[in-house]
Scaffold this active site. Structure first.
Site, PDB file in Angstrom:
ATOM      1  N   SER A  34       0.833  -1.196   0.000  1.00  0.00           N
ATOM      2  CA  SER A  34       0.000   0.000   0.000  1.00  0.00           C
ATOM      3  C   SER A  34       0.868   1.246   0.000  1.00  0.00           C
ATOM      4  CB  SER A  34      -0.898   0.020   1.243  1.00  0.00           C
ATOM      5  OG  SER A  34      -0.139   0.354   2.402  1.00  0.00           O
ATOM      6  N   ASP A  35       0.322   2.324  -0.509  1.00  0.00           N
ATOM      7  CA  ASP A  35       0.940   3.616  -0.270  1.00  0.00           C
ATOM      8  C   ASP A  35       0.779   3.918   1.224  1.00  0.00           C
ATOM      9  OD1 ASP A  35       2.130   6.091  -0.639  1.00  0.00           O
ATOM     10  OD2 ASP A  35       0.979   6.557  -2.424  1.00  0.00           O
ATOM     11  N   TRP A  36       1.530   4.879   1.722  1.00  0.00           N
ATOM     12  CA  TRP A  36       1.582   5.115   3.174  1.00  0.00           C
ATOM     13  C   TRP A  36       0.223   5.571   3.706  1.00  0.00           C
ATOM     14  CZ3 TRP A  36       5.451   2.887   1.580  1.00  0.00           C
ATOM     15  CH2 TRP A  36       6.574   2.635   2.361  1.00  0.00           C
ATOM     16  N   GLY A  37      -0.418   4.682   4.485  1.00  0.00           N
ATOM     17  CA  GLY A  37      -1.716   4.998   5.069  1.00  0.00           C
ATOM     18  C   GLY A  37      -2.891   4.794   4.136  1.00  0.00           C
TER      19      GLY A  37
END
Length: 588
Positions: free
Chosen positions: A56-59
């Site tokens: 995933s991208d961050w968050g």
């Protein structure tokens, strides 16, 4: 998505098989990217053959369990064990199939073991890498405009103005920021060049005025006066302009295409005191240039990496012949852009109303003038194109088309040229762009040298993505091969005929229009008796001929549903059901 946004990812996956792919934050058609099984599993893995893991991208994770089921393997950053516990509980409670978890863990372990088992001692030659960075930027810089002012004469007294000459903006803002091994400014590179020339007995004279601050992009009255004074006593002025980090950065979008106003004003003021102006741009994306007609040269350096100063120096003084081409269109103004009326939406939803008509496809379709077109880029030499040949004139679904042409360096300087091949669909089957780039080749030619350039196209080069078919489809008919120096500088063209054996799925009902089936081979002949009766029904009197034109009748006929033709079948068909069945046999 298939025609515009997927191809770059599809190419990377199929040709390079990366170990990881990252999913984005947003929803796509109502489904979070991190939970989108259609994207992460059905397309990425099943269609494209991706073997690595998805992170995933961050968050970006909304629901860890749904994400895992969709094909998301690694959550970043760590939740501190919170979502790990959710996964374990889901397996224990039977709401998550343990096989899904095992498969995901297996993907992660495969990459971990691959790294561990094949780890090798590497070398880190920073100086060699810096030279490579310079080389890459030299090949990427785009010469947008040149009215016989570049390359600069070493004998001309030059004024270098702008904070970016001293402190170049060479990388993007946000998480893309890195600590470069070293960064060479243009002023430092120019000083080295001057020293090199002086040793040869060829002195280079230049002066520098800040003009504006590189961090803020803004100037002051004192900076402007200093710049104007230097410009007045110089033979040529080079302005190093561009966008500061605050104008374009990760996490937010630009709401205009302007340079800082102080820079625009400075360029216009300098042009009033010196007619020999060159502007070097440091920016990550297109900018408006109200002053473009007031300057003689424009060099697009973009965010050129740690070697940008040396690369720009090489271009300006002619040690390097520019060969970059624009990978985007520079519009005249923001209001001309394809998504101006639909982006960013209401804050919750953005509709991609421009569809496939993005970039040059949109400007071509709307015939909107642009500042600099897609594919544009000048050189210090000239090139001629000739003798376009195609190895076949009829192409089928399984064929490959080989294109060849001769390119000659007709100028006095060695250089590189990017030959661009576009395809135009002339079948009229569906609405498509006027032309689309399908291949390109960059070649090096010495002055006076000529080479034969060969490129290939396949079915995909002529196809659009058919949702009905669930695959790429090239309709039968005529296509045009266009070869040129940019999307608006086409020099050679030839037509080919494409023949496909693939029939698009269609459901024939009484409400199907005639126009929906005319493209199928055999249908025009089947309907000819009906069409003749339809035309005769419009009347043959003089008043009828005046009121009802041939074009009117043809369009009315094409838009007629099949049910409206029942009274015109005559003896050609037993009844309306036989009529529909005969059409189904041909089309389906």
């Amino acid at each position: 998505m298939r025609e515009i946004y997927f191809p770059a990812f599809e190419t990377a996956v199929k040709q390079s098989q990366p170990d990881t792919v990252m999913c984005s934050y947003n929803k796509i058609n109502g489904v979070f990217s991190s939970e989108n099984k259609r994207l992460l599993t059905e397309i990425l893995r099943n269609e494209w053959g991706f073997k690595g893991f998805v992170m995933s991208d961050w968050g970006a994770v909304n629901d860890r369990i749904k994400g895992l089921e969709a094909g998301l393997d690694l959550e970043m950053p760590s939740s501190g064990g919170l979502t790990d516990a959710q996964i374990l509980n889901a397996v224990k409670e039977g709401t998550l199939d343990e096989k899904i978890l095992d498969t995901s863990v297996g993907r992660l372990l495969r990459i971990i073991f691959k790294f561990h088992d094949k780890r090798q001692k590497g070398s880190f030659n920073k100086e060699a890498h810096h030279k490579l960075a310079v080389k890459i930027e030299e090949e990427s810089i785009v010469l947008l405009k040149n009215e016989s002012i570049l390359p600069l004469s070493p004998h001309a007294k030059a004024a270098f103005i702008g904070g970016f000459a001293e402190k170049p903006r060479f990388q993007g803002g946000g998480s893309s920021h890195i600590n470069a091994f070293k960064t060479v400014s243009f002023l430092s590179a120019a000083a080295d060049f001057a020293l090199e020339q002086s040793i040869k007995g060829k002195p280079v004279v230049f002066g520098y005025a800040k003009g504006f601050d590189a961090v803020t992009g803004e100037g002051s009255p004192e900076m402007t006066q200093e710049a104007l004074a230097l410009a007045q006593k110089s033979d040529v002025v080079v302005v190093f302009a561009g966008l500061p980090d605050t104008y374009e950065c990760e996490g937010y979008d630009r709401n205009h295409l302007k340079l800082p106003e102080s820079q625009n004003t400075l360029i216009q003021d300098l042009a009033k005191v010196n007619k020999n102006i060159v502007v070097v741009l440091h920016n990550g994306s297109p900018v408006e240039m109200d002053w473009a007609d007031d300057v003689k040269g424009i060099v697009e350096a973009y965010l050129g990496g740690q070697g940008v100063g040396q690369a720009v120096c090489g271009i300006l003084y002619g040690k390097v012949n520019p060969s970059g081409k624009l990978a985007e269109t520079f519009p005249l103004r923001l209001e001309d852009t394809p998504s101006y009326l639909s982006f960013p939406g209401d804050g919750k939803k953005t509709v991609y109303s421009e569809d496939i008509f993005v970039g040059y496809r949109y400007y071509d379709a709307r015939k909107i003038p642009v500042l600099f077109p897609f594919g544009h880029g000048l050189s210090y030499t000239t090139f001629s194109y000739s003798d376009l040949k195609l190895d076949k004139t009829i192409l089928t679904d399984t064929d490959t088309l080989t294109i060849s042409l001769k390119v000659k360096n007709t100028g006095t300087m060695n250089g590189k040229e990017v030959i661009q091949v576009y395809v135009r669909d002339k079948t009229g089957t569906i609405q498509r762009p006027e032309k689309e780039l399908k291949n390109f080749e960059k070649i090096y030619l010495q002055s006076g040298e000529e080479k034969t350039v060969t490129m290939t196209l396949n079915k995909r080069s002529f196809a659009y993505y058919s949702e009905a078919l669930g695959d790429w489809h090239a309709a039968s008919g005529t296509y045009e091969i266009l070869v040129g120096k940019s999307s608006q500088d086409i020099l050679l063209r030839k037509e080919i005929t494409f023949k496909t054996s693939v029939k698009l799925p269609i459901t024939i009902t009484p409400n199907t229009n005639v126009s929906d089936i005319l493209r199928y081979e055999g249908i025009p002949q089947l309907l000819e008796p009906v069409r003749e009766r339809y035309n005769a029904m419009q009347g043959t009197s003089e008043s009828a001929r005046e009121a009802i034109t041939k074009e009117m009748v043809e369009n009315m006929y094409n838009d007629t549903p099949l049910r409206s033709l029942q009274g015109l079948l005559g003896n050609n068909f037993k009844d309306f059901d036989e009529f529909l069945n005969r059409i189904r046999q041909i089309c389906c």
